[in-house]
Design a protein around this motif. Structure first.
Motif, short mmCIF file in Angstrom:
data_model
loop_
_atom_site.label_atom_id
_atom_site.label_comp_id
_atom_site.label_asym_id
_atom_site.label_seq_id
_atom_site.Cartn_x
_atom_site.Cartn_y
_atom_site.Cartn_z
N SER A 268 25.98 91.28 14.16
CA SER A 268 24.79 90.69 13.95
C SER A 268 23.66 91.46 14.52
N GLY A 269 23.91 92.76 14.86
CA GLY A 269 22.96 93.74 15.35
C GLY A 269 22.30 94.37 14.44
N SER A 270 20.97 94.98 14.70
CA SER A 270 19.96 95.37 13.87
C SER A 270 19.84 96.82 14.28
N LEU A 271 19.35 97.68 13.50
CA LEU A 271 18.91 98.86 13.42
C LEU A 271 17.34 99.12 12.91
N MET A 272 16.36 99.32 13.80
CA MET A 272 15.20 99.49 13.62
C MET A 272 14.56 100.83 13.41
N ILE A 273 14.07 101.29 12.37
CA ILE A 273 13.58 102.65 11.84
C ILE A 273 12.18 102.66 11.78
N ILE A 274 11.22 103.47 12.65
CA ILE A 274 9.85 103.21 12.54
C ILE A 274 8.99 104.65 12.47
N TYR A 275 8.11 104.84 11.71
CA TYR A 275 7.42 105.97 11.73
C TYR A 275 5.86 105.53 11.72
N ASP A 276 4.88 106.51 11.64
CA ASP A 276 3.45 106.37 11.69
C ASP A 276 3.06 106.43 10.09
N GLY A 277 2.41 105.46 9.54
CA GLY A 277 1.95 105.47 8.22
C GLY A 277 0.72 106.37 8.16
N GLN A 278 0.20 106.57 9.11
CA GLN A 278 -0.92 107.80 9.17
C GLN A 278 -0.44 109.05 9.73
N LYS A 279 -0.54 109.85 8.94
CA LYS A 279 -0.27 111.47 9.42
C LYS A 279 -0.93 111.88 10.25
N LEU A 329 16.32 113.91 24.07
CA LEU A 329 15.62 113.46 22.62
C LEU A 329 14.06 113.97 22.57
N LEU A 330 13.56 114.67 23.64
CA LEU A 330 12.03 114.91 23.51
C LEU A 330 11.84 115.90 22.23
N LYS A 331 12.72 116.53 21.70
CA LYS A 331 12.55 117.13 20.69
C LYS A 331 12.67 116.42 19.08
N PHE A 332 13.21 115.06 19.50
CA PHE A 332 13.15 114.15 18.57
C PHE A 332 11.85 113.07 18.70
N ARG A 333 11.89 112.21 17.68
CA ARG A 333 10.94 110.85 17.81
C ARG A 333 9.48 111.54 17.82
N GLN A 334 9.38 112.67 17.08
CA GLN A 334 8.06 113.45 16.81
C GLN A 334 7.46 112.60 15.62
N LYS A 335 8.33 112.33 14.58
CA LYS A 335 7.83 111.62 13.34
C LYS A 335 8.51 110.12 13.15
N VAL A 336 9.61 110.18 13.85
CA VAL A 336 10.36 108.74 13.51
C VAL A 336 11.18 108.30 14.81
N ASP A 337 11.36 107.04 14.87
CA ASP A 337 12.09 106.50 15.91
C ASP A 337 13.26 105.74 15.19
N VAL A 338 14.23 105.77 15.87
CA VAL A 338 15.54 104.96 15.49
C VAL A 338 16.22 103.98 16.55
N ARG A 339 16.28 102.85 16.72
CA ARG A 339 16.61 102.06 17.79
C ARG A 339 17.55 101.05 17.52
N LEU A 340 18.63 100.74 18.34
CA LEU A 340 19.57 99.45 18.05
C LEU A 340 18.67 98.43 18.62
N ILE A 341 18.86 97.21 18.02
CA ILE A 341 18.19 95.93 18.68
C ILE A 341 19.00 94.76 18.42
N ASP A 342 18.88 93.71 19.08
CA ASP A 342 19.36 92.31 18.69
C ASP A 342 20.88 92.45 19.24
#
Length: 381
Positions: A268-279, A329-342
């Motif tokens: 029942s865990g979730s995966l959250m994907i986040i990015y900025d809608g403003q470029k 991970l500093l080279k990542f998360r420049q545009k998108v973040d991926v995390r496990l939650i719950d």
């Protein structure tokens, strides 16, 4: 309260796209959610391999709720010097049953709301309203404090995915097992190992968000689920293909981590994907958009009363050693973040003396990650 420590006023978190209980926001750009014993234990003992992919955890606070005359509530918090499990009756009273109060048959394509709406998206508003209706007297409850994953984004686009082919814990009642198994069979959870649980997308052309809830996600077949993933990348005029390379690489790395974790089950865990809608300015030209660059470590102190830290009450997680800084991970998360939650139903060998021990990696979770990697990798081919 602990040593007459100063309290802080909590605010509403307007970017909540799923969940049963209200998520609140602290003034230091962190969020808090009700303490559930199993999830609390997970964060206190999270495996080093997973720390790159979970929200930063800071500790436990005591939240005090007071109903107001306008049928709403105020909430303040102070740090806990000692950790205690929440009172079962309090937990039951403050748990917000969301049912279908957000979703209607007319909202097949999502609910539109303005980006400057301070009340938040429809799910956040609904959770607040349900809780307000249930809160009839002063109540205190333990909450865990986590990194606000949306804080550094100007207009966060959020995809909440329920990952895995099984969505009930080992402690579920027979009725719940049957209900959740049917939910998986009737949705893409069984066939794809993943289903949409909530989404918030930003239309840069109109400065509006589009919101979709878990009920929308449950009725998607495989083709429409892939279409919903594609919709998540649409900004009103084009698709954000610029985030795909980083997103796919991060999902592949996460899959390798899950494969390496024998006995782990993220039920029942979730995966959250986040990015900025403003470029960013480099993508559209002109002045940079304001972004929060506060590190998760600094966020644990920023904006809180001095008494929280000078008395050694904060952060109050069990380990006082510095939290993982994620240098690789500093080279990542420049545009998108991926995390496990719950993690309320997570288990693994040695987890709270759970009687059932699983062998090998979580194949159901791996199936869901493989689905997402393939979908995003081949989306525009």
């Amino acid at each position: 309260m602990e040593g007459d420590c100063e309290v802080v006023q909590l605010g509403t978190f307007g970017h909540q796209v799923g969940g049963h209980s209200v998520i609140l926001k602290l003034p230091n750009q962190t969020i808090c959610k009700p303490l559930l014993p199993r999830e609390h234990f997970f964060y206190e003992s999270v495996a080093q391999e997973l720390k790159n992919y979970t929200p930063e955890y800071y500790g436990v606070i005591r939240v005090c709720f007071q109903p107001t005359v306008d049928a709403k509530f105020t909430s303040v918090a102070y740090p806990k010097a000692t950790i205690a499990n929440p009172d079962p009756e309090t937990k039951s009273m403050l748990s917000c049953s969301t049912k279908k109060s957000v979703h209607t048959e007319k909202d097949q394509e999502g609910i539109v709301f303005k980006s400057d709406d301070s009340s938040g998206n429809p799910w956040s508003v609904n959770c607040l309203n349900v809780m307000s209706s249930k809160l009839t007297e002063y109540v205190e409850q333990d909450y865990i404090v986590l990194e606000n994953l949306t804080a550094r984004y100007h207009s966060p686009c959020i995809l909440d995915l329920k990952v895995g082919t099984r969505q009930h814990g080992d402690d579920a009642s027979e009725e719940k097992k049957i209900r959740h198994t049917k939910m998986c069979t009737d949705s893409t959870s069984s066939s794809l190992g993943v289903r949409l649980c909530g989404a918030q997308m930003f239309n840069a052309a109109t400065s509006e968000y589009i919101f979709r809830d878990k009920y929308y996600g449950r009725q998607l077949d495989e083709a429409r689920f892939h279409g919903a993933l594609k919709d998540f990348l649409y900004d009103g005029s084009s698709y954000r293909t610029d985030i795909l390379p980083e997103l796919v690489d991060t999902l592949k790395q996460l899959r390798e981590v899950i494969i390496s974790l024998s006995s782990y089950r993220l039920f029942s865990g979730s995966l959250m994907i986040i990015y900025d809608g403003q470029k960013t300015s480099s993508e559209v030209g002109g002045a940079p958009l304001p972004r929060d660059t506060t590190s998760p470590q600094d966020a644990s102190m920023k904006g809180l009363p001095a008494s929280w830290t000078t008395r050694g009450l904060w952060p109050n997680r069990s380990s006082r050693s510095p939290w993982h800084t994620r240098p690789e991970l500093l080279k990542f998360r420049q545009k998108v973040d991926v995390r496990l939650i719950d993690f309320a139903h997570t288990t693994h060998a040695g987890f709270l003396h759970d009687p059932i021990r699983y062998e090998g990696p979580d194949e159901g979770y791996i199936t869901g990650l493989t689905t997402l990697i393939s979908a995003f990798e081949n989306m525009f081919k």
